[in-house]
Design an enzyme around this catalytic site. Structure first.
Site, PDB file in Angstrom:
ATOM      1  N   GLU A  59      41.728  19.379  14.450  1.00 56.28           N
ATOM      2  CA  GLU A  59      43.228  19.533  14.704  1.00 56.28           C
ATOM      3  C   GLU A  59      43.805  17.876  13.354  1.00 56.28           C
ATOM      4  OE1 GLU A  59      44.108  20.157  19.005  1.00 56.28           O
ATOM      5  OE2 GLU A  59      42.004  19.343  16.986  1.00 56.28           O
ATOM      6  N   CYS A  91      43.580  14.527  19.940  1.00 61.45           N
ATOM      7  CA  CYS A  91      44.032  15.235  18.933  1.00 61.45           C
ATOM      8  C   CYS A  91      45.297  15.137  19.191  1.00 61.45           C
ATOM      9  CB  CYS A  91      43.610  16.624  18.815  1.00 61.45           C
ATOM     10  SG  CYS A  91      41.414  16.885  18.051  1.00 61.45           S
ATOM     11  N   ARG A 214      15.244  31.600  13.048  1.00 63.32           N
ATOM     12  CA  ARG A 214      14.798  31.612  11.825  1.00 63.32           C
ATOM     13  C   ARG A 214      16.319  32.484  11.051  1.00 63.32           C
ATOM     14  NH1 ARG A 214      11.100  32.652  14.859  1.00 63.32           N
ATOM     15  NH2 ARG A 214      12.407  34.653  15.298  1.00 63.32           N
ATOM     16  N   GLY A 297      10.622  39.302  30.167  1.00 67.70           N
ATOM     17  CA  GLY A 297       9.973  40.203  30.744  1.00 67.70           C
ATOM     18  C   GLY A 297      10.976  40.723  31.775  1.00 67.70           C
ATOM     19  N   PRO A 298      10.168  42.027  32.075  1.00 65.27           N
ATOM     20  CA  PRO A 298      11.872  42.461  34.199  1.00 65.27           C
ATOM     21  C   PRO A 298      11.840  41.745  34.341  1.00 65.27           C
ATOM     22  CG  PRO A 298       8.884  43.924  33.248  1.00 65.27           C
ATOM     23  CD  PRO A 298       9.209  42.753  32.099  1.00 65.27           C
ATOM     24  N   THR A 299      10.654  41.265  35.226  1.00 65.09           N
ATOM     25  CA  THR A 299      11.056  40.119  36.272  1.00 65.09           C
ATOM     26  C   THR A 299      12.227  39.442  36.690  1.00 65.09           C
ATOM     27  OG1 THR A 299       8.463  40.437  36.509  1.00 65.09           O
ATOM     28  CG2 THR A 299       9.277  39.048  38.200  1.00 65.09           C
ATOM     29  N   LEU A 300      11.841  38.160  35.373  1.00 67.48           N
ATOM     30  CA  LEU A 300      13.240  36.916  35.471  1.00 67.48           C
ATOM     31  C   LEU A 300      14.471  38.450  34.735  1.00 67.48           C
ATOM     32  CD1 LEU A 300      13.845  34.500  35.406  1.00 67.48           C
ATOM     33  CD2 LEU A 300      12.877  34.283  33.261  1.00 67.48           C
TER      34      LEU A 300
END
Length: 368
Positions: A59, A91, A214, A297-300
């Site tokens: 604003e 504002c 990046r 990875g697949p576990t978490l």
């Protein structure tokens, strides 16, 4: 309650304000992305967006551009104007001082120090206020902010890359690179909009990732978060380089040593021999995290999905096959009944280079 009495001109200016707000997609953390347009009828006389926490809000930029032309104008704001003194003045006061005649708000601010007070202050000053124009688009733009304030946890986006047969790495653990350079560049933009990039210690040990952004465009630095119950992260790991904010969450029974001198370490509750993932997300919310991107990875990743804590899946599918001995996409518990399957809603399908990017959300989980 939403006001539905909006004109085509109102829609035009609010759409412009939302496009302006999106310019802050990578820079406003932990603040919401907000845009503002000030107009007389079809003519816009001022516009602005919030660019960075601690700097003027949308604003203020719009009012500065409008100058005296703000008097009697309509201000279109994508989020309720603030009514409290934070790092910047309210504002709502600036709009009152500028003598605008009308304010159109896309969505109410859930932040407790605002939460309707901004609109009340404007109305008490004799300014007409309408709310609800393009509400869903405004909430979607700040979905992590709403999640943190309303649910007490960030919006969790799980990023995955897989082959056409649903595999994420060879049996040896090798995964560089399943997807194309174009897909990996696209991931940088999703990292840039996130408050944190989350991974597990297994990924750190296997891949030694940097978890940096990046990107040539200006962006805030997300916090690197590593779930490391037993503090296995080795000396020399890139996440310990001190080059950007890093948070190590560990079990309550271990003590950080000199390896972790340049990063923040927080003991975190466990359930059995695993992290209490709800407690993890509460800690991240307390650290001001709105959107969290999980790259692990697949576990978490599977644990977050199984616990109902993954709000969105961002899956890059490469036109390659890795075979049935390669690693699966997610580690999920076995199902004995098809009715218990995890159903997903496909929000977007887009080609990125030679790969396909799928954006999915659980069908049974409403957005905040």
């Amino acid at each position: 309650m939403a006001d539905t009495n909006f004109s085509a001109v109102d829609h035009l200016h609010m759409a412009h304000a939302l496009r302006l707000a999106e310019l802050g997609l990578f820079t406003t953390q932990p603040n919401p992305r907000v845009g503002c347009v000030i107009a007389h009828g079809e003519q816009a006389v001022g516009s602005g967006w919030h660019r960075k926490a601690g700097e003027p809000h949308a604003e203020v930029h719009a009012l500065r551009e409008a100058g005296e032309r703000a008097r009697g104008a309509t201000a279109y704001v994508t989020l309720e104007p603030c009514a409290h003194h934070g790092r910047t003045p309210p504002c709502a006061d600036a709009l009152i001082e500028a003598e605008v005649a009308r304010v159109v708000v896309a969505v109410e601010d859930p932040f407790p120090q605002v939460a309707g007070r901004g609109m009340t202050k404007l109305r008490e000053a004799g300014i007409e206020v309408q709310v609800g124009l393009m509400r869903e688009a405004a909430r979607e733009l700040n979905i992590g902010f709403f999640s943190r304030i309303e649910r007490g946890r960030p919006w969790v986006r799980v990023k995955l890359a897989m082959s056409l047969d649903g595999r994420t790495a060879l049996a040896t653990g090798e995964s560089k690179w399943i997807t194309s350079a174009a897909a990996r560049e696209d991931v940088q933009r999703w990292r840039a909009r996130s408050s944190a990039v989350l991974t597990g210690s297994g990924t750190v040990l296997a891949d030694n990732p940097r978890l940096t952004v990046r990107l040539d465009e200006p962006h805030a630095l997300p916090t690197r978060v590593v779930l490391d119950r037993l503090l296995r992260t080795p000396r020399g790991a890139q996440v310990l380089d001190g080059q950007m904010p890093t948070l190590i969450l560990h079990g309550p029974g271990v003590t950080p040593d000199s390896r972790f001198a340049q990063v923040e370490c927080v003991a975190t509750a466990e359930i059995g021999h695993s992290f209490d993932l709800a407690a993890v997300l509460k800690i991240l919310a307390e650290h001001g995290c709105n959107e969290v991107q999980v790259e692990s990875g697949p576990t978490l990743c599977g644990s977050l999905v199984a616990a109902g804590l993954a709000d969105e899946l961002l899956i890059y599918v490469a036109p390659v096959l890795l075979g049935n001995h390669a690693m699966p996409l997610l580690g999920l518990p076995a199902l004995m009944d098809m009715s218990k399957r995890w159903s997903l809603h496909l929000r977007e399908l887009r080609q990125v280079g030679p790969d396909i990017r799928l954006t999915l959300r659980p069908q049974d989980a409403g957005a905040p």
